[in-house]
Structure formats: C-alpha cells, structure tokens
Scaffold this active site. Sequence first.
Site, PDB file in Angstrom:
ATOM      1  N   HIS A 243       0.819  -1.217   0.000  1.00  0.00           N
ATOM      2  CA  HIS A 243       0.000   0.000   0.000  1.00  0.00           C
ATOM      3  C   HIS A 243       0.855   1.270   0.000  1.00  0.00           C
ATOM      4  O   HIS A 243       0.861   2.042  -0.941  1.00  0.00           O
ATOM      5  CB  HIS A 243      -0.900   0.045   1.244  1.00  0.00           C
ATOM      6  CG  HIS A 243      -1.754  -1.157   1.458  1.00  0.00           C
ATOM      7  ND1 HIS A 243      -2.837  -1.478   0.659  1.00  0.00           N
ATOM      8  CD2 HIS A 243      -1.709  -2.110   2.411  1.00  0.00           C
ATOM      9  CE1 HIS A 243      -3.415  -2.570   1.114  1.00  0.00           C
ATOM     10  NE2 HIS A 243      -2.757  -2.982   2.164  1.00  0.00           N
TER      11      HIS A 243
HETATM   12  O1  RIB Z   1      -5.299   0.124   4.559  1.00  0.00           O
HETATM   13  C1  RIB Z   1      -3.908   0.075   4.369  1.00  0.00           C
HETATM   14  C2  RIB Z   1      -3.243   1.141   5.174  1.00  0.00           C
HETATM   15  O2  RIB Z   1      -3.512   0.926   6.563  1.00  0.00           O
HETATM   16  C3  RIB Z   1      -1.713   1.112   5.053  1.00  0.00           C
HETATM   17  O3  RIB Z   1      -1.198   2.399   5.225  1.00  0.00           O
HETATM   18  C4  RIB Z   1      -1.299   0.250   6.194  1.00  0.00           C
HETATM   19  O4  RIB Z   1       0.028   0.525   6.650  1.00  0.00           O
HETATM   20  C5  RIB Z   1      -2.287   0.661   7.249  1.00  0.00           C
HETATM   21  O5  RIB Z   1      -1.806   1.871   7.838  1.00  0.00           O
END
Ligand code: RIB
Length: 313
Positions: A243
């Site tokens: 992500h």
């Molecule tokens: O939904 C994914 C996000 O939530 C990413 O930033 C992960 O590190 C969590 O913070």
Amino acid sequence: MPPRKIIIDTDPGQDDAVAILLALASPEELEVLGITAVAGNVPLPLTQKNARIVCELAGKADVKVHAGCDRPLKRRLVTAEHVHGASGLNGPALPDPVMPLQQAHAVDFIIDTLRGEPSESVTLCPLGPLTNIATAFARAPDIVGRVAEIVLMGGAYFEVGNITPAAEFNIYVDPEAAEIVFASGAPLTVMPLDVTHRALVTRERNEAFRALPGTVGPAVAAMTDFFERFDREKYGAEGAPLHDPCVTAYLLRPDLFRGRHINVEIETQGRLTTGMTVADWWRVSGRAPNATFMREIDAEGFFDLLTERLARL
Ligand code: RIB
Ligand code: CA
C-alpha cells in the site's frame, strides 16, 4: 533539479517501512525533512520506535523522527495488530533503535517546517491515519496554502473497504481528520486500495527482494513473508499489497499511475459507512473536484523501481 522536500507521516507497519526505505534510497530525488509518527497500525510508542528502526535499517540514523498524536481526534484508537503483528514490524529480527526520538511534537514539526521552508516547497506524505496532518491544519490554518502537495495512501472506491465493508483502515481510524484534510484545499493525490491491491508482492518478486545484497532486501522479504498472510487468507491474493510504497513510487515515477481528478468526500456519520471515501468517479454529484484519485498502476514498473532502489541501501 534539486530533490523534492518531503515529510513522511506514518504508522509503521511493514508497508510503511518499505515506503520509508524507498524514499531513503532515493536522495537524488527526495529530501526527507523528517518522519512524523502517528498512532494507527499499532500504538504510537511502537510506530515512533518502528520508524527509527527502519531509518537505522537504511543506514540513515540522522533522519529526524518525531512522535505525534497517540489517538484520533474524536474516536477511540483502532489498531491492526491482526495484520502487522504485535510489534507492527513482525517478520525480521531487527535491533531496537539507538538513534534519538526528536523532542518536538510531530504536529509542531509539521507546522514549523511548513512555515520555515519556502511556500509550496514541501510535500506531505501521509501513510497512516491523518490525525497529525489534520491537527496541524486546525492549529495553524496558515500552513495549508504553503503545502506543495499531499500524496497519501488511503481510501477505496471500486475495491471497497478493508477494515469494514465500506472503509479503508487509514481513513476509518480517524474520519474526522480525513474530512479536514480532504476539505483543506491543499493539492491532494490519493493512493486508494483500488491501486494498492494491484501492487502485490508475488513469491517471485519477494525472492528478488531476498536475493538483494546487504541486509535491507532480506529484511523486506521477511516483512512481506509475515505481512502477506492476512491478504492471502482474506482475499486469496497472490501476495501482500504494498500500500504505502505507492506513495513514494508516485513521487519518483508518477507515470506509473493513472487516475482522475474528482470530488472525494469522507463519510463521518454513516451507521454502516463511516470512514468511506465517497469518490465521485463518474462525476454525478456536481461537487467540486478536490483530489486526484488513482485507479491504475504499472505493477511491473513499480516493482522494478522498488527492487532497483532497495539494492542501493
Ligand atoms: O489500509 C492500508 C493502510 O492501513 C496502510 O497504510 C497500512 O500501513 C495501514 O496503515
Ligand atoms: Ca500505513
């Protein structure tokens, strides 16, 4: 061209760690003015510690790491140990940090940096709940116009939610903070699950990390070995979604991503949809566009960039 000045706001988290490593591996393009930790994946004492662990893993113990808000603006903190493990960085065995935590609160650092640097020269890169950013904007509204761009990981539309059926974790944890940031008027680029769920660390890609020289590649591979199990079980995914590194990759290679400049509002009152990013992808609302909402990624190009840069550390 001088490197782009950035502040990384983060809740490490294995994927945050990779985003930070990618930034620190790219000093010709990115100048990391500081890293601000926020409560999210795990509580603040761990996110600020993990941020320093990652800086030392990168061999960059001179980076300024500041601790920020330890809870959302109005709601109780929701964490994600079920995804990231109790420490937030489960996977590799990494030493406790020696580098110091800065004394200044993260919010003061954000305000002072934006006031001290030339206007529109600093990019904010939130990788977790938006509590620190929103608190800074609320306390010092004058800094909003001084922000060059906010490039954040958060939200979802076509991919729907990952912490509830409607909401993505970063937005869900502090929807009031997200509402402030999305309504701020600062130039906003959003990396939602619609993109990050296409940045999957397949076994082949992870073995390429593991084979890198030095300690960083194997450590990233060990992080992914742990981090991937949640998405494999839940989605049947062929690997962990990276992500947060999508934010850093966008700063380095915006051509790897495609999206639309649209209106995105944050649901804060929904009985079932609180934390949803209501993205007007089809432009039916008549509401003014406020964000470039990404939907496509060149995943091969992303992983080629990431692997090449991690090899530099
Ligand atoms: O939904 C994914 C996000 O939530 C990413 O930033 C992960 O590190 C969590 O913070
Ligand atoms: Ca994160």
